[in-house]
Design a protein around this motif. Structure first.
Motif, PDB file in Angstrom:
ATOM      1  N   VAL A 148       0.859  -1.183   0.000  1.00 58.25           N
ATOM      2  CA  VAL A 148       0.000   0.000   0.000  1.00 58.25           C
ATOM      3  C   VAL A 148       0.892   1.229   0.000  1.00 58.25           C
ATOM      4  N   VAL A 149       0.722   2.077  -0.999  1.00 56.76           N
ATOM      5  CA  VAL A 149       1.528   3.289  -1.108  1.00 56.76           C
ATOM      6  C   VAL A 149       0.619   4.465  -1.457  1.00 56.76           C
ATOM      7  N   GLN A 150       1.148   5.649  -1.275  1.00 51.38           N
ATOM      8  CA  GLN A 150       0.402   6.850  -1.652  1.00 51.38           C
ATOM      9  C   GLN A 150       0.694   7.209  -3.099  1.00 51.38           C
ATOM     10  N   ALA A 151      -0.217   7.939  -3.688  1.00 53.14           N
ATOM     11  CA  ALA A 151      -0.019   8.402  -5.056  1.00 53.14           C
ATOM     12  C   ALA A 151       1.303   9.163  -5.160  1.00 53.14           C
ATOM     13  N   GLY A 152       2.012   8.891  -6.231  1.00 51.41           N
ATOM     14  CA  GLY A 152       3.292   9.535  -6.455  1.00 51.41           C
ATOM     15  C   GLY A 152       4.482   8.728  -5.984  1.00 51.41           C
ATOM     16  N   ALA A 153       4.208   7.697  -5.208  1.00 52.52           N
ATOM     17  CA  ALA A 153       5.295   6.869  -4.676  1.00 52.52           C
ATOM     18  C   ALA A 153       5.814   5.894  -5.733  1.00 52.52           C
ATOM     19  N   SER A 154       6.886   5.221  -5.352  1.00 53.32           N
ATOM     20  CA  SER A 154       7.479   4.204  -6.213  1.00 53.32           C
ATOM     21  C   SER A 154       7.428   2.855  -5.518  1.00 53.32           C
ATOM     22  N   LEU A 155       7.474   1.804  -6.316  1.00 54.17           N
ATOM     23  CA  LEU A 155       7.436   0.441  -5.789  1.00 54.17           C
ATOM     24  C   LEU A 155       8.119  -0.457  -6.808  1.00 54.17           C
ATOM     25  N   ARG A 156       8.826  -1.469  -6.324  1.00 57.44           N
ATOM     26  CA  ARG A 156       9.432  -2.420  -7.258  1.00 57.44           C
ATOM     27  C   ARG A 156       8.872  -3.810  -6.996  1.00 57.44           C
ATOM     28  N   LEU A 157       8.318  -4.387  -8.020  1.00 54.99           N
ATOM     29  CA  LEU A 157       7.844  -5.762  -7.959  1.00 54.99           C
ATOM     30  C   LEU A 157       8.938  -6.696  -8.459  1.00 54.99           C
ATOM     31  N   SER A 158       9.006  -7.859  -7.850  1.00 55.60           N
ATOM     32  CA  SER A 158       9.975  -8.868  -8.250  1.00 55.60           C
ATOM     33  C   SER A 158       9.246 -10.143  -8.649  1.00 55.60           C
ATOM     34  N   CYS A 159       9.846 -10.877  -9.560  1.00 60.68           N
ATOM     35  CA  CYS A 159       9.302 -12.156 -10.005  1.00 60.68           C
ATOM     36  C   CYS A 159      10.436 -13.160  -9.979  1.00 60.68           C
ATOM     37  N   LYS A 160      10.328 -14.140  -9.115  1.00 63.15           N
ATOM     38  CA  LYS A 160      11.360 -15.169  -8.976  1.00 63.15           C
ATOM     39  C   LYS A 160      10.932 -16.404  -9.741  1.00 63.15           C
ATOM     40  N   ALA A 161      11.791 -16.875 -10.622  1.00 62.84           N
ATOM     41  CA  ALA A 161      11.511 -18.096 -11.368  1.00 62.84           C
ATOM     42  C   ALA A 161      12.190 -19.283 -10.704  1.00 62.84           C
ATOM     43  N   SER A 162      11.636 -20.463 -10.915  1.00 64.88           N
ATOM     44  CA  SER A 162      12.175 -21.660 -10.282  1.00 64.88           C
ATOM     45  C   SER A 162      13.435 -22.153 -10.948  1.00 64.88           C
ATOM     46  N   ALA A 163      13.712 -21.639 -12.138  1.00 61.59           N
ATOM     47  CA  ALA A 163      14.918 -22.018 -12.858  1.00 61.59           C
ATOM     48  C   ALA A 163      15.422 -20.794 -13.602  1.00 61.59           C
ATOM     49  N   ARG A 164      16.673 -20.862 -13.975  1.00 65.48           N
ATOM     50  CA  ARG A 164      17.214 -19.731 -14.729  1.00 65.48           C
ATOM     51  C   ARG A 164      16.356 -19.469 -15.960  1.00 65.48           C
TER      52      ARG A 164
END
Length: 126
Positions: A10-26
């Motif tokens: 939960v963030v306020q408008a104007g903020a930044s956020l980084r999503l990550s996606c981890k895979a089970s294999a390279r």
């Protein structure tokens, strides 16, 4: 390849956020790593994707604010989100398309992806 998304919050408008996606294999050999989102009561929509060669595609609604990236050695994909708006509120999903495609626009479609992670919720308050 199995995928797991994280980083929502939960963030306020104007903020930044980084999503990550981890895979089970390279993720070497995974043609495209994409991000989609689904807001309550709406259909899943394309957000961004990056090909194995590093070509990036963005939805018009996020262009200039979001940046997609991938690190195949670490089996990770990322979605850096800046200048967030309340309309960015949604469950965000990462997805992998294994096969190469030379048809324009294919990797902008959800049905082109083979594997999906669970969603991570992003809520942007005004």
């Amino acid at each position: 390849v199995q995928l797991q998304a994280s980083g929502g919050g939960v963030v306020q408008a104007g903020a930044s956020l980084r999503l990550s996606c981890k895979a089970s294999a390279r993720t070497f050999g995974v043609y495209a790593m994409g991000w989609f989102r689904q807001a309550p009561g709406k259909e899943r929509e394309f957000v961004a994707t990056i090909t194995e060669g590093g070509t990036e595609f963005y939805a018009d609604s996020v262009k200039g604010r979001f940046t997609v990236s991938r690190d195949d050695a670490k089996a990770m994909a990322y979605l850096q989100m800046a200048s967030l708006k309340p309309e960015d509120t949604a469950n965000y999903y990462c997805a992998a398309r294994l096969r190469v495609s030379f048809t324009a626009g294919v990797i902008l479609r959800a049905d082109a992806y083979d594997e999906w992670g669970q969603g991570t919720l992003v809520t942007v308050s005004s």
